[in-house]
Design a protein around this motif. Structure first.
Motif, PDB file in Angstrom:
ATOM      1  N   LEU A  58     -22.983  -0.767  29.346  1.00  0.00           N
ATOM      2  CA  LEU A  58     -22.820  -1.401  28.110  1.00  0.00           C
ATOM      3  C   LEU A  58     -21.499  -1.581  27.471  1.00  0.00           C
ATOM      4  O   LEU A  58     -21.106  -2.688  27.299  1.00  0.00           O
ATOM      5  N   GLY A  59     -21.046  -0.138  28.120  1.00  0.00           N
ATOM      6  CA  GLY A  59     -19.595  -0.059  27.912  1.00  0.00           C
ATOM      7  C   GLY A  59     -18.811  -1.923  28.516  1.00  0.00           C
ATOM      8  O   GLY A  59     -17.847  -1.986  28.115  1.00  0.00           O
ATOM      9  N   VAL A  60     -19.281  -1.545  30.102  1.00  0.00           N
ATOM     10  CA  VAL A  60     -18.307  -3.108  30.492  1.00  0.00           C
ATOM     11  C   VAL A  60     -18.889  -4.189  30.044  1.00  0.00           C
ATOM     12  O   VAL A  60     -17.723  -4.725  30.214  1.00  0.00           O
ATOM     13  N   PHE A 120     -16.424  -4.205  27.036  1.00  0.00           N
ATOM     14  CA  PHE A 120     -15.209  -4.092  27.620  1.00  0.00           C
ATOM     15  C   PHE A 120     -14.567  -5.486  28.177  1.00  0.00           C
ATOM     16  O   PHE A 120     -13.697  -6.294  27.836  1.00  0.00           O
ATOM     17  N   LEU A 121     -15.730  -6.014  29.041  1.00  0.00           N
ATOM     18  CA  LEU A 121     -15.196  -7.609  28.647  1.00  0.00           C
ATOM     19  C   LEU A 121     -15.191  -8.711  28.016  1.00  0.00           C
ATOM     20  O   LEU A 121     -14.682 -10.055  28.209  1.00  0.00           O
ATOM     21  N   THR A 122     -16.207  -8.644  27.258  1.00  0.00           N
ATOM     22  CA  THR A 122     -16.500  -9.585  25.965  1.00  0.00           C
ATOM     23  C   THR A 122     -15.934  -9.001  24.669  1.00  0.00           C
ATOM     24  O   THR A 122     -15.812 -10.557  24.125  1.00  0.00           O
ATOM     25  N   LEU A 123     -15.724  -8.385  24.370  1.00  0.00           N
ATOM     26  CA  LEU A 123     -14.698  -8.021  22.707  1.00  0.00           C
ATOM     27  C   LEU A 123     -12.963  -8.820  23.153  1.00  0.00           C
ATOM     28  O   LEU A 123     -13.087  -7.951  24.524  1.00  0.00           O
ATOM     29  N   TRP A 171     -10.114  -2.192  25.045  1.00  0.00           N
ATOM     30  CA  TRP A 171     -10.504  -0.371  25.033  1.00  0.00           C
ATOM     31  C   TRP A 171     -11.992  -0.163  23.879  1.00  0.00           C
ATOM     32  O   TRP A 171     -12.279   0.701  24.145  1.00  0.00           O
ATOM     33  N   ALA A 172     -12.679  -1.307  24.003  1.00  0.00           N
ATOM     34  CA  ALA A 172     -13.501  -1.453  22.522  1.00  0.00           C
ATOM     35  C   ALA A 172     -14.942  -0.386  23.655  1.00  0.00           C
ATOM     36  O   ALA A 172     -15.644  -0.311  23.346  1.00  0.00           O
ATOM     37  N   GLY A 173     -14.940  -1.049  25.039  1.00  0.00           N
ATOM     38  CA  GLY A 173     -16.184  -0.479  25.896  1.00  0.00           C
ATOM     39  C   GLY A 173     -15.713   0.950  26.581  1.00  0.00           C
ATOM     40  O   GLY A 173     -16.726   1.562  27.315  1.00  0.00           O
ATOM     41  N   LEU A 174     -14.615   1.246  26.333  1.00  0.00           N
ATOM     42  CA  LEU A 174     -14.295   2.522  27.249  1.00  0.00           C
ATOM     43  C   LEU A 174     -15.331   3.132  25.901  1.00  0.00           C
ATOM     44  O   LEU A 174     -15.437   4.658  27.053  1.00  0.00           O
TER      45      LEU A 174
END
Length: 74
Positions: A35-37, A40-43, A47-50
């Motif tokens: 989910l974090g990756v 990270f890739l879509t938003l 740093w959103a998925g970190l």
């Protein structure tokens, strides 16, 4: 005679429950990491998925840490 009580756990059932809990921790960690990756890739923010990746790594670590090691003595 040594009879088991319905509420009493045996050693084997306690080990099975601990193994299932470890497997669940690893599974939750993998889901949080993915989910974090994805975040990270879509938003737009890099740093959103970190936080999700960090939670995933911690859960996987907790799941892997408690495993007993094999004995190397022969």
């Amino acid at each position: 005679m040594d009879e088991e009580r319905p509420g009493q756990q045996t050693e084997a059932s306690a080990k099975a429950a601990a193994e299932k809990r470890r497997n669940d921790d690893v599974g939750v960690g993998v889901v949080f990491s993915l989910l974090g990756v994805t975040l990270f890739l879509t938003l737009d923010s890099p740093w959103a998925g970190l936080p999700m990746v960090v939670i995933g790594i911690v859960c996987v670590h907790l799941g892997m840490r408690g495993r007993p090691r094999r004995r190397t003595d022969d």
